[in-house]
Structures are given as structure tokens and as C-alpha cells.
Scaffold this active site. Structure first.
Site, PDB file in Angstrom:
ATOM      1  N   TYR A 153       0.869  -1.179   0.000  1.00 30.03           N
ATOM      2  CA  TYR A 153       0.000   0.000   0.000  1.00 30.03           C
ATOM      3  C   TYR A 153       0.899   1.220   0.000  1.00 30.03           C
ATOM      4  CZ  TYR A 153      -3.721   3.215   1.679  1.00 30.03           C
ATOM      5  OH  TYR A 153      -4.617   4.243   1.836  1.00 30.03           O
ATOM      6  N   LYS A 194      -1.031  -1.313  -4.262  1.00 30.87           N
ATOM      7  CA  LYS A 194      -2.134  -0.352  -4.257  1.00 30.87           C
ATOM      8  C   LYS A 194      -1.462   0.998  -4.419  1.00 30.87           C
ATOM      9  CE  LYS A 194      -6.082   1.326  -1.547  1.00 30.87           C
ATOM     10  NZ  LYS A 194      -5.769   2.755  -1.344  1.00 30.87           N
TER      11      LYS A 194
END
Length: 296
Positions: free
Chosen positions: A140, A168
């Protein structure tokens, strides 16, 4: 386990957490938001425990309760990604094992932040999280909130671990996005900026994860379909409306406003956790106007 082609051009809502007015977690509200995403938004998946879920203000017990509630309510109907990252590495490892045992097929972890960690420390963090679990991890990357910007060569080092399968990518650096996409065609890249969905699609991301898809999934999916069909003007028009919606949400205080608009849609989304704002009359009126303008 997810295969790359299974995630192609899929849309994920970054799931919110419903709180009671006293800041305790409202698990019935969480269930209601899961159901709305499945039954009305027809979302492809949920990203659970991220920024939108206010997860970095929760304790371990609260996080576990949310992860358990979501997987029970979803009951295999959609993809689920559990964000387990934490400044406390032992908590991250504990949550990684917990969600794996629950049945989550993919985990994610935010880059460790605040202490200006070296890349060697960041690499150790990711390798430790996945070391003892039979699961796969999506990095992330959100530099605007963490202050951590990973280079293409650093992503390459992280991808040396076969359990680390993608990113992400919540980063406005689209030069880097193009470079990462070109260098790692077999890794998953999920766009994290709702307002940049169209340029992310142009760079061949594998899907998108975002806060506003809790409200705006149908329009975002229509944009993805238009883009794939080569109708770029329609995709632009849809992105413009989405960005108007996003602008209005930001100006009205985005996190409580997302929940207030869901309330207008009949979903008991609850409150945000302090120190985030609780609704005031102006915010409530603004949310009603947003609902009427974009979603009624």
C-alpha cells in the site's frame, strides 16, 4: 489465491468503518455497508482496514472484529483484501495470521511511516509480515500520507519476495506508474486515486480501489466499460462528473460526508471516529445536496 487476470479491471470499494457517537465500532453499520456494496454497488471487492476505514485509529481488538464481521457478511460473494499494516510490526504480523486463518486470500500493508525508516527497514517489515503466513501481499503505497516514496528499483527489490504480488498505487506520480507498469507487467497494480481513474486506466492498471466507490461505483464502472470500448469522450465525461462529486465531498469534509450521503441512501453508516468531525447542520445540508445532485 488471486491470479492477475482475475483482478483485471475490477473495482474495489475502500470499506468505511461505522462508529457509534461514543466512538465505539458499530458492527451492524459495517455489515450494512458491506451489503450495500454487494447488493447495490455490485462491487468486485472490498479493501478492508485501510485509510478510509479509519484503521490507524483502531486497536487490535477492534480491527479483528471488523475483519471477522466483513468476511462473515460477504460470505464469499466478492474479493476481499485485508490491510494489516501497522507501525507495530508485531501487530501487523498478528493481523496477517488472523485474517489468513479467517479466509482472506490477499493481505495488504501500508509502508511504515512517521520515523523516516530506511528502505532496508521497510523491506524487512514487508518480508516479516508475509514470512509465516500462507498468503500474498499487496504493498500500500500512499506517499502523500506516509511521506514514503518508493523508487522503481525499490519496488523491484520488494518483488523479489514471491509473496509480494503488487501495489495499491495511491500516488500522483504517473511517470513512476508508467515505469512500474512497463517493468512489472505481471504484477498487480491497483489505482488508489479515484479522481485519477481515467489516466490510470490509460496506463493499464489492473483495477482500482477507492473511498468514493462506496457511493459512485456504478459511474466508475461505466467509465471503465467506456474506456475499454474505446469511447474516450464518454469516459472523460464520466470522470468529470465523478471529479465534481469528489470536489464537493472534499469541500464538505469527505469522510463524514461519505457516511452522511450513505445515510441518505438508506445505509446506516454511522459516525467517524474522533478527532474526525461529527456532523454539524451545514455538513448535513451539504451531504443532502450532494445526494440530490449526483445520486438521487
Amino acid at each position: 489465491m488471486f491470479l492477475k487476470e482475475q483482478l483485471m479491471k475490477k473495482l474495489y470499494s475502500a470499506l468505511m468503518t461505522a462508529f457509534n457517537e461514543d466512538n465505539t465500532v458499530d458492527l451492524q453499520g459495517v455489515r450494512a455497508m458491506v451489503r450495500y456494496n454487494i447488493d447495490v454497488n455490485h462491487i468486485d471487492g472490498l479493501y478492508v482496514g485501510g485509510s478510509t476505514g479509519e484503521a490507524f485509529m483502531l486497536n487490535t481488538v477492534e480491527k479483528k472484529a471488523i475483519f471477522k464481521t466483513v468476511i462473515e457478511e460477504a460470505n464469499g460473494a466478492i474479493d476481499l483484501i485485508a490491510q494489516v499494516g501497522s507501525l507495530n510490526l508485531e501487530e501487523a504480523k498478528e493481523l496477517a495470521q488472523y485474517v489468513t486463518d479467517l479466509g482472506y486470500k490477499t493481505i495488504s500493508a501500508v509502508t511504515p511511516f512517521y520515523y523516516n525508516f530506511s528502505f532496508a527497514q521497510i523491506k524487512h517489515y514487508y518480508n516479516e509480515i508475509v514470512k509465516d503466513v500462507d498468503n500474498q501481499l499487496i504493498i500500500y503505497s500512499i506517499p502523500a500520507l506516509t511521506g514514503v516514496s518508493l523508487s522503481i528499483d525499490q519496488f523491484a527489490e520488494l518483488f523479489e519476495n514471491p509473496k509480494i504480488i503488487g501495489i495499491k498505487y495511491t500516488n500522483a506520480d504517473f511517470y513512476l506508474l508508467e515505469r512500474v507498469r512497463n517493468r512489472f507487467p505481471d504484477k498487480l497494480i491497483l489505482s488508489g486515486f479515484d479522481e485519477m481513474l481515467l489516466p490510470a486506466l490509460a496506463l493499464n492498471v489492473d483495477g482500482a480501489i477507492g473511498s468514493t466507490y462506496n457511493l459512485n461505483a456504478k459511474r466508475a464502472k461505466a467509465e471503465m466499460v467506456a474506456f475499454d470500448a474505446g469511447d474516450i469522450q464518454k469516459a472523460r465525461d464520466l470522470q468529470q462528473v465523478s471529479n465534481d462529486l469528489i470536489t464537493d465531498l472534499i469541500q464538505n469534509d469527505i469522510y463524514p460526508s461519505l457516511k452522511l450521503v450513505l445515510q441518505e441512501l438508506g445505509v446506516p453508516a454511522g459516525f467517524c471516529k474522533e478527532p474526525m468531525s461529527h456532523p454539524n447542520p451545514d455538513m448535513i445540508a451539504g451531504a443532502k445536496a450532494i445526494y440530490t445532485k449526483y445520486l438521487k
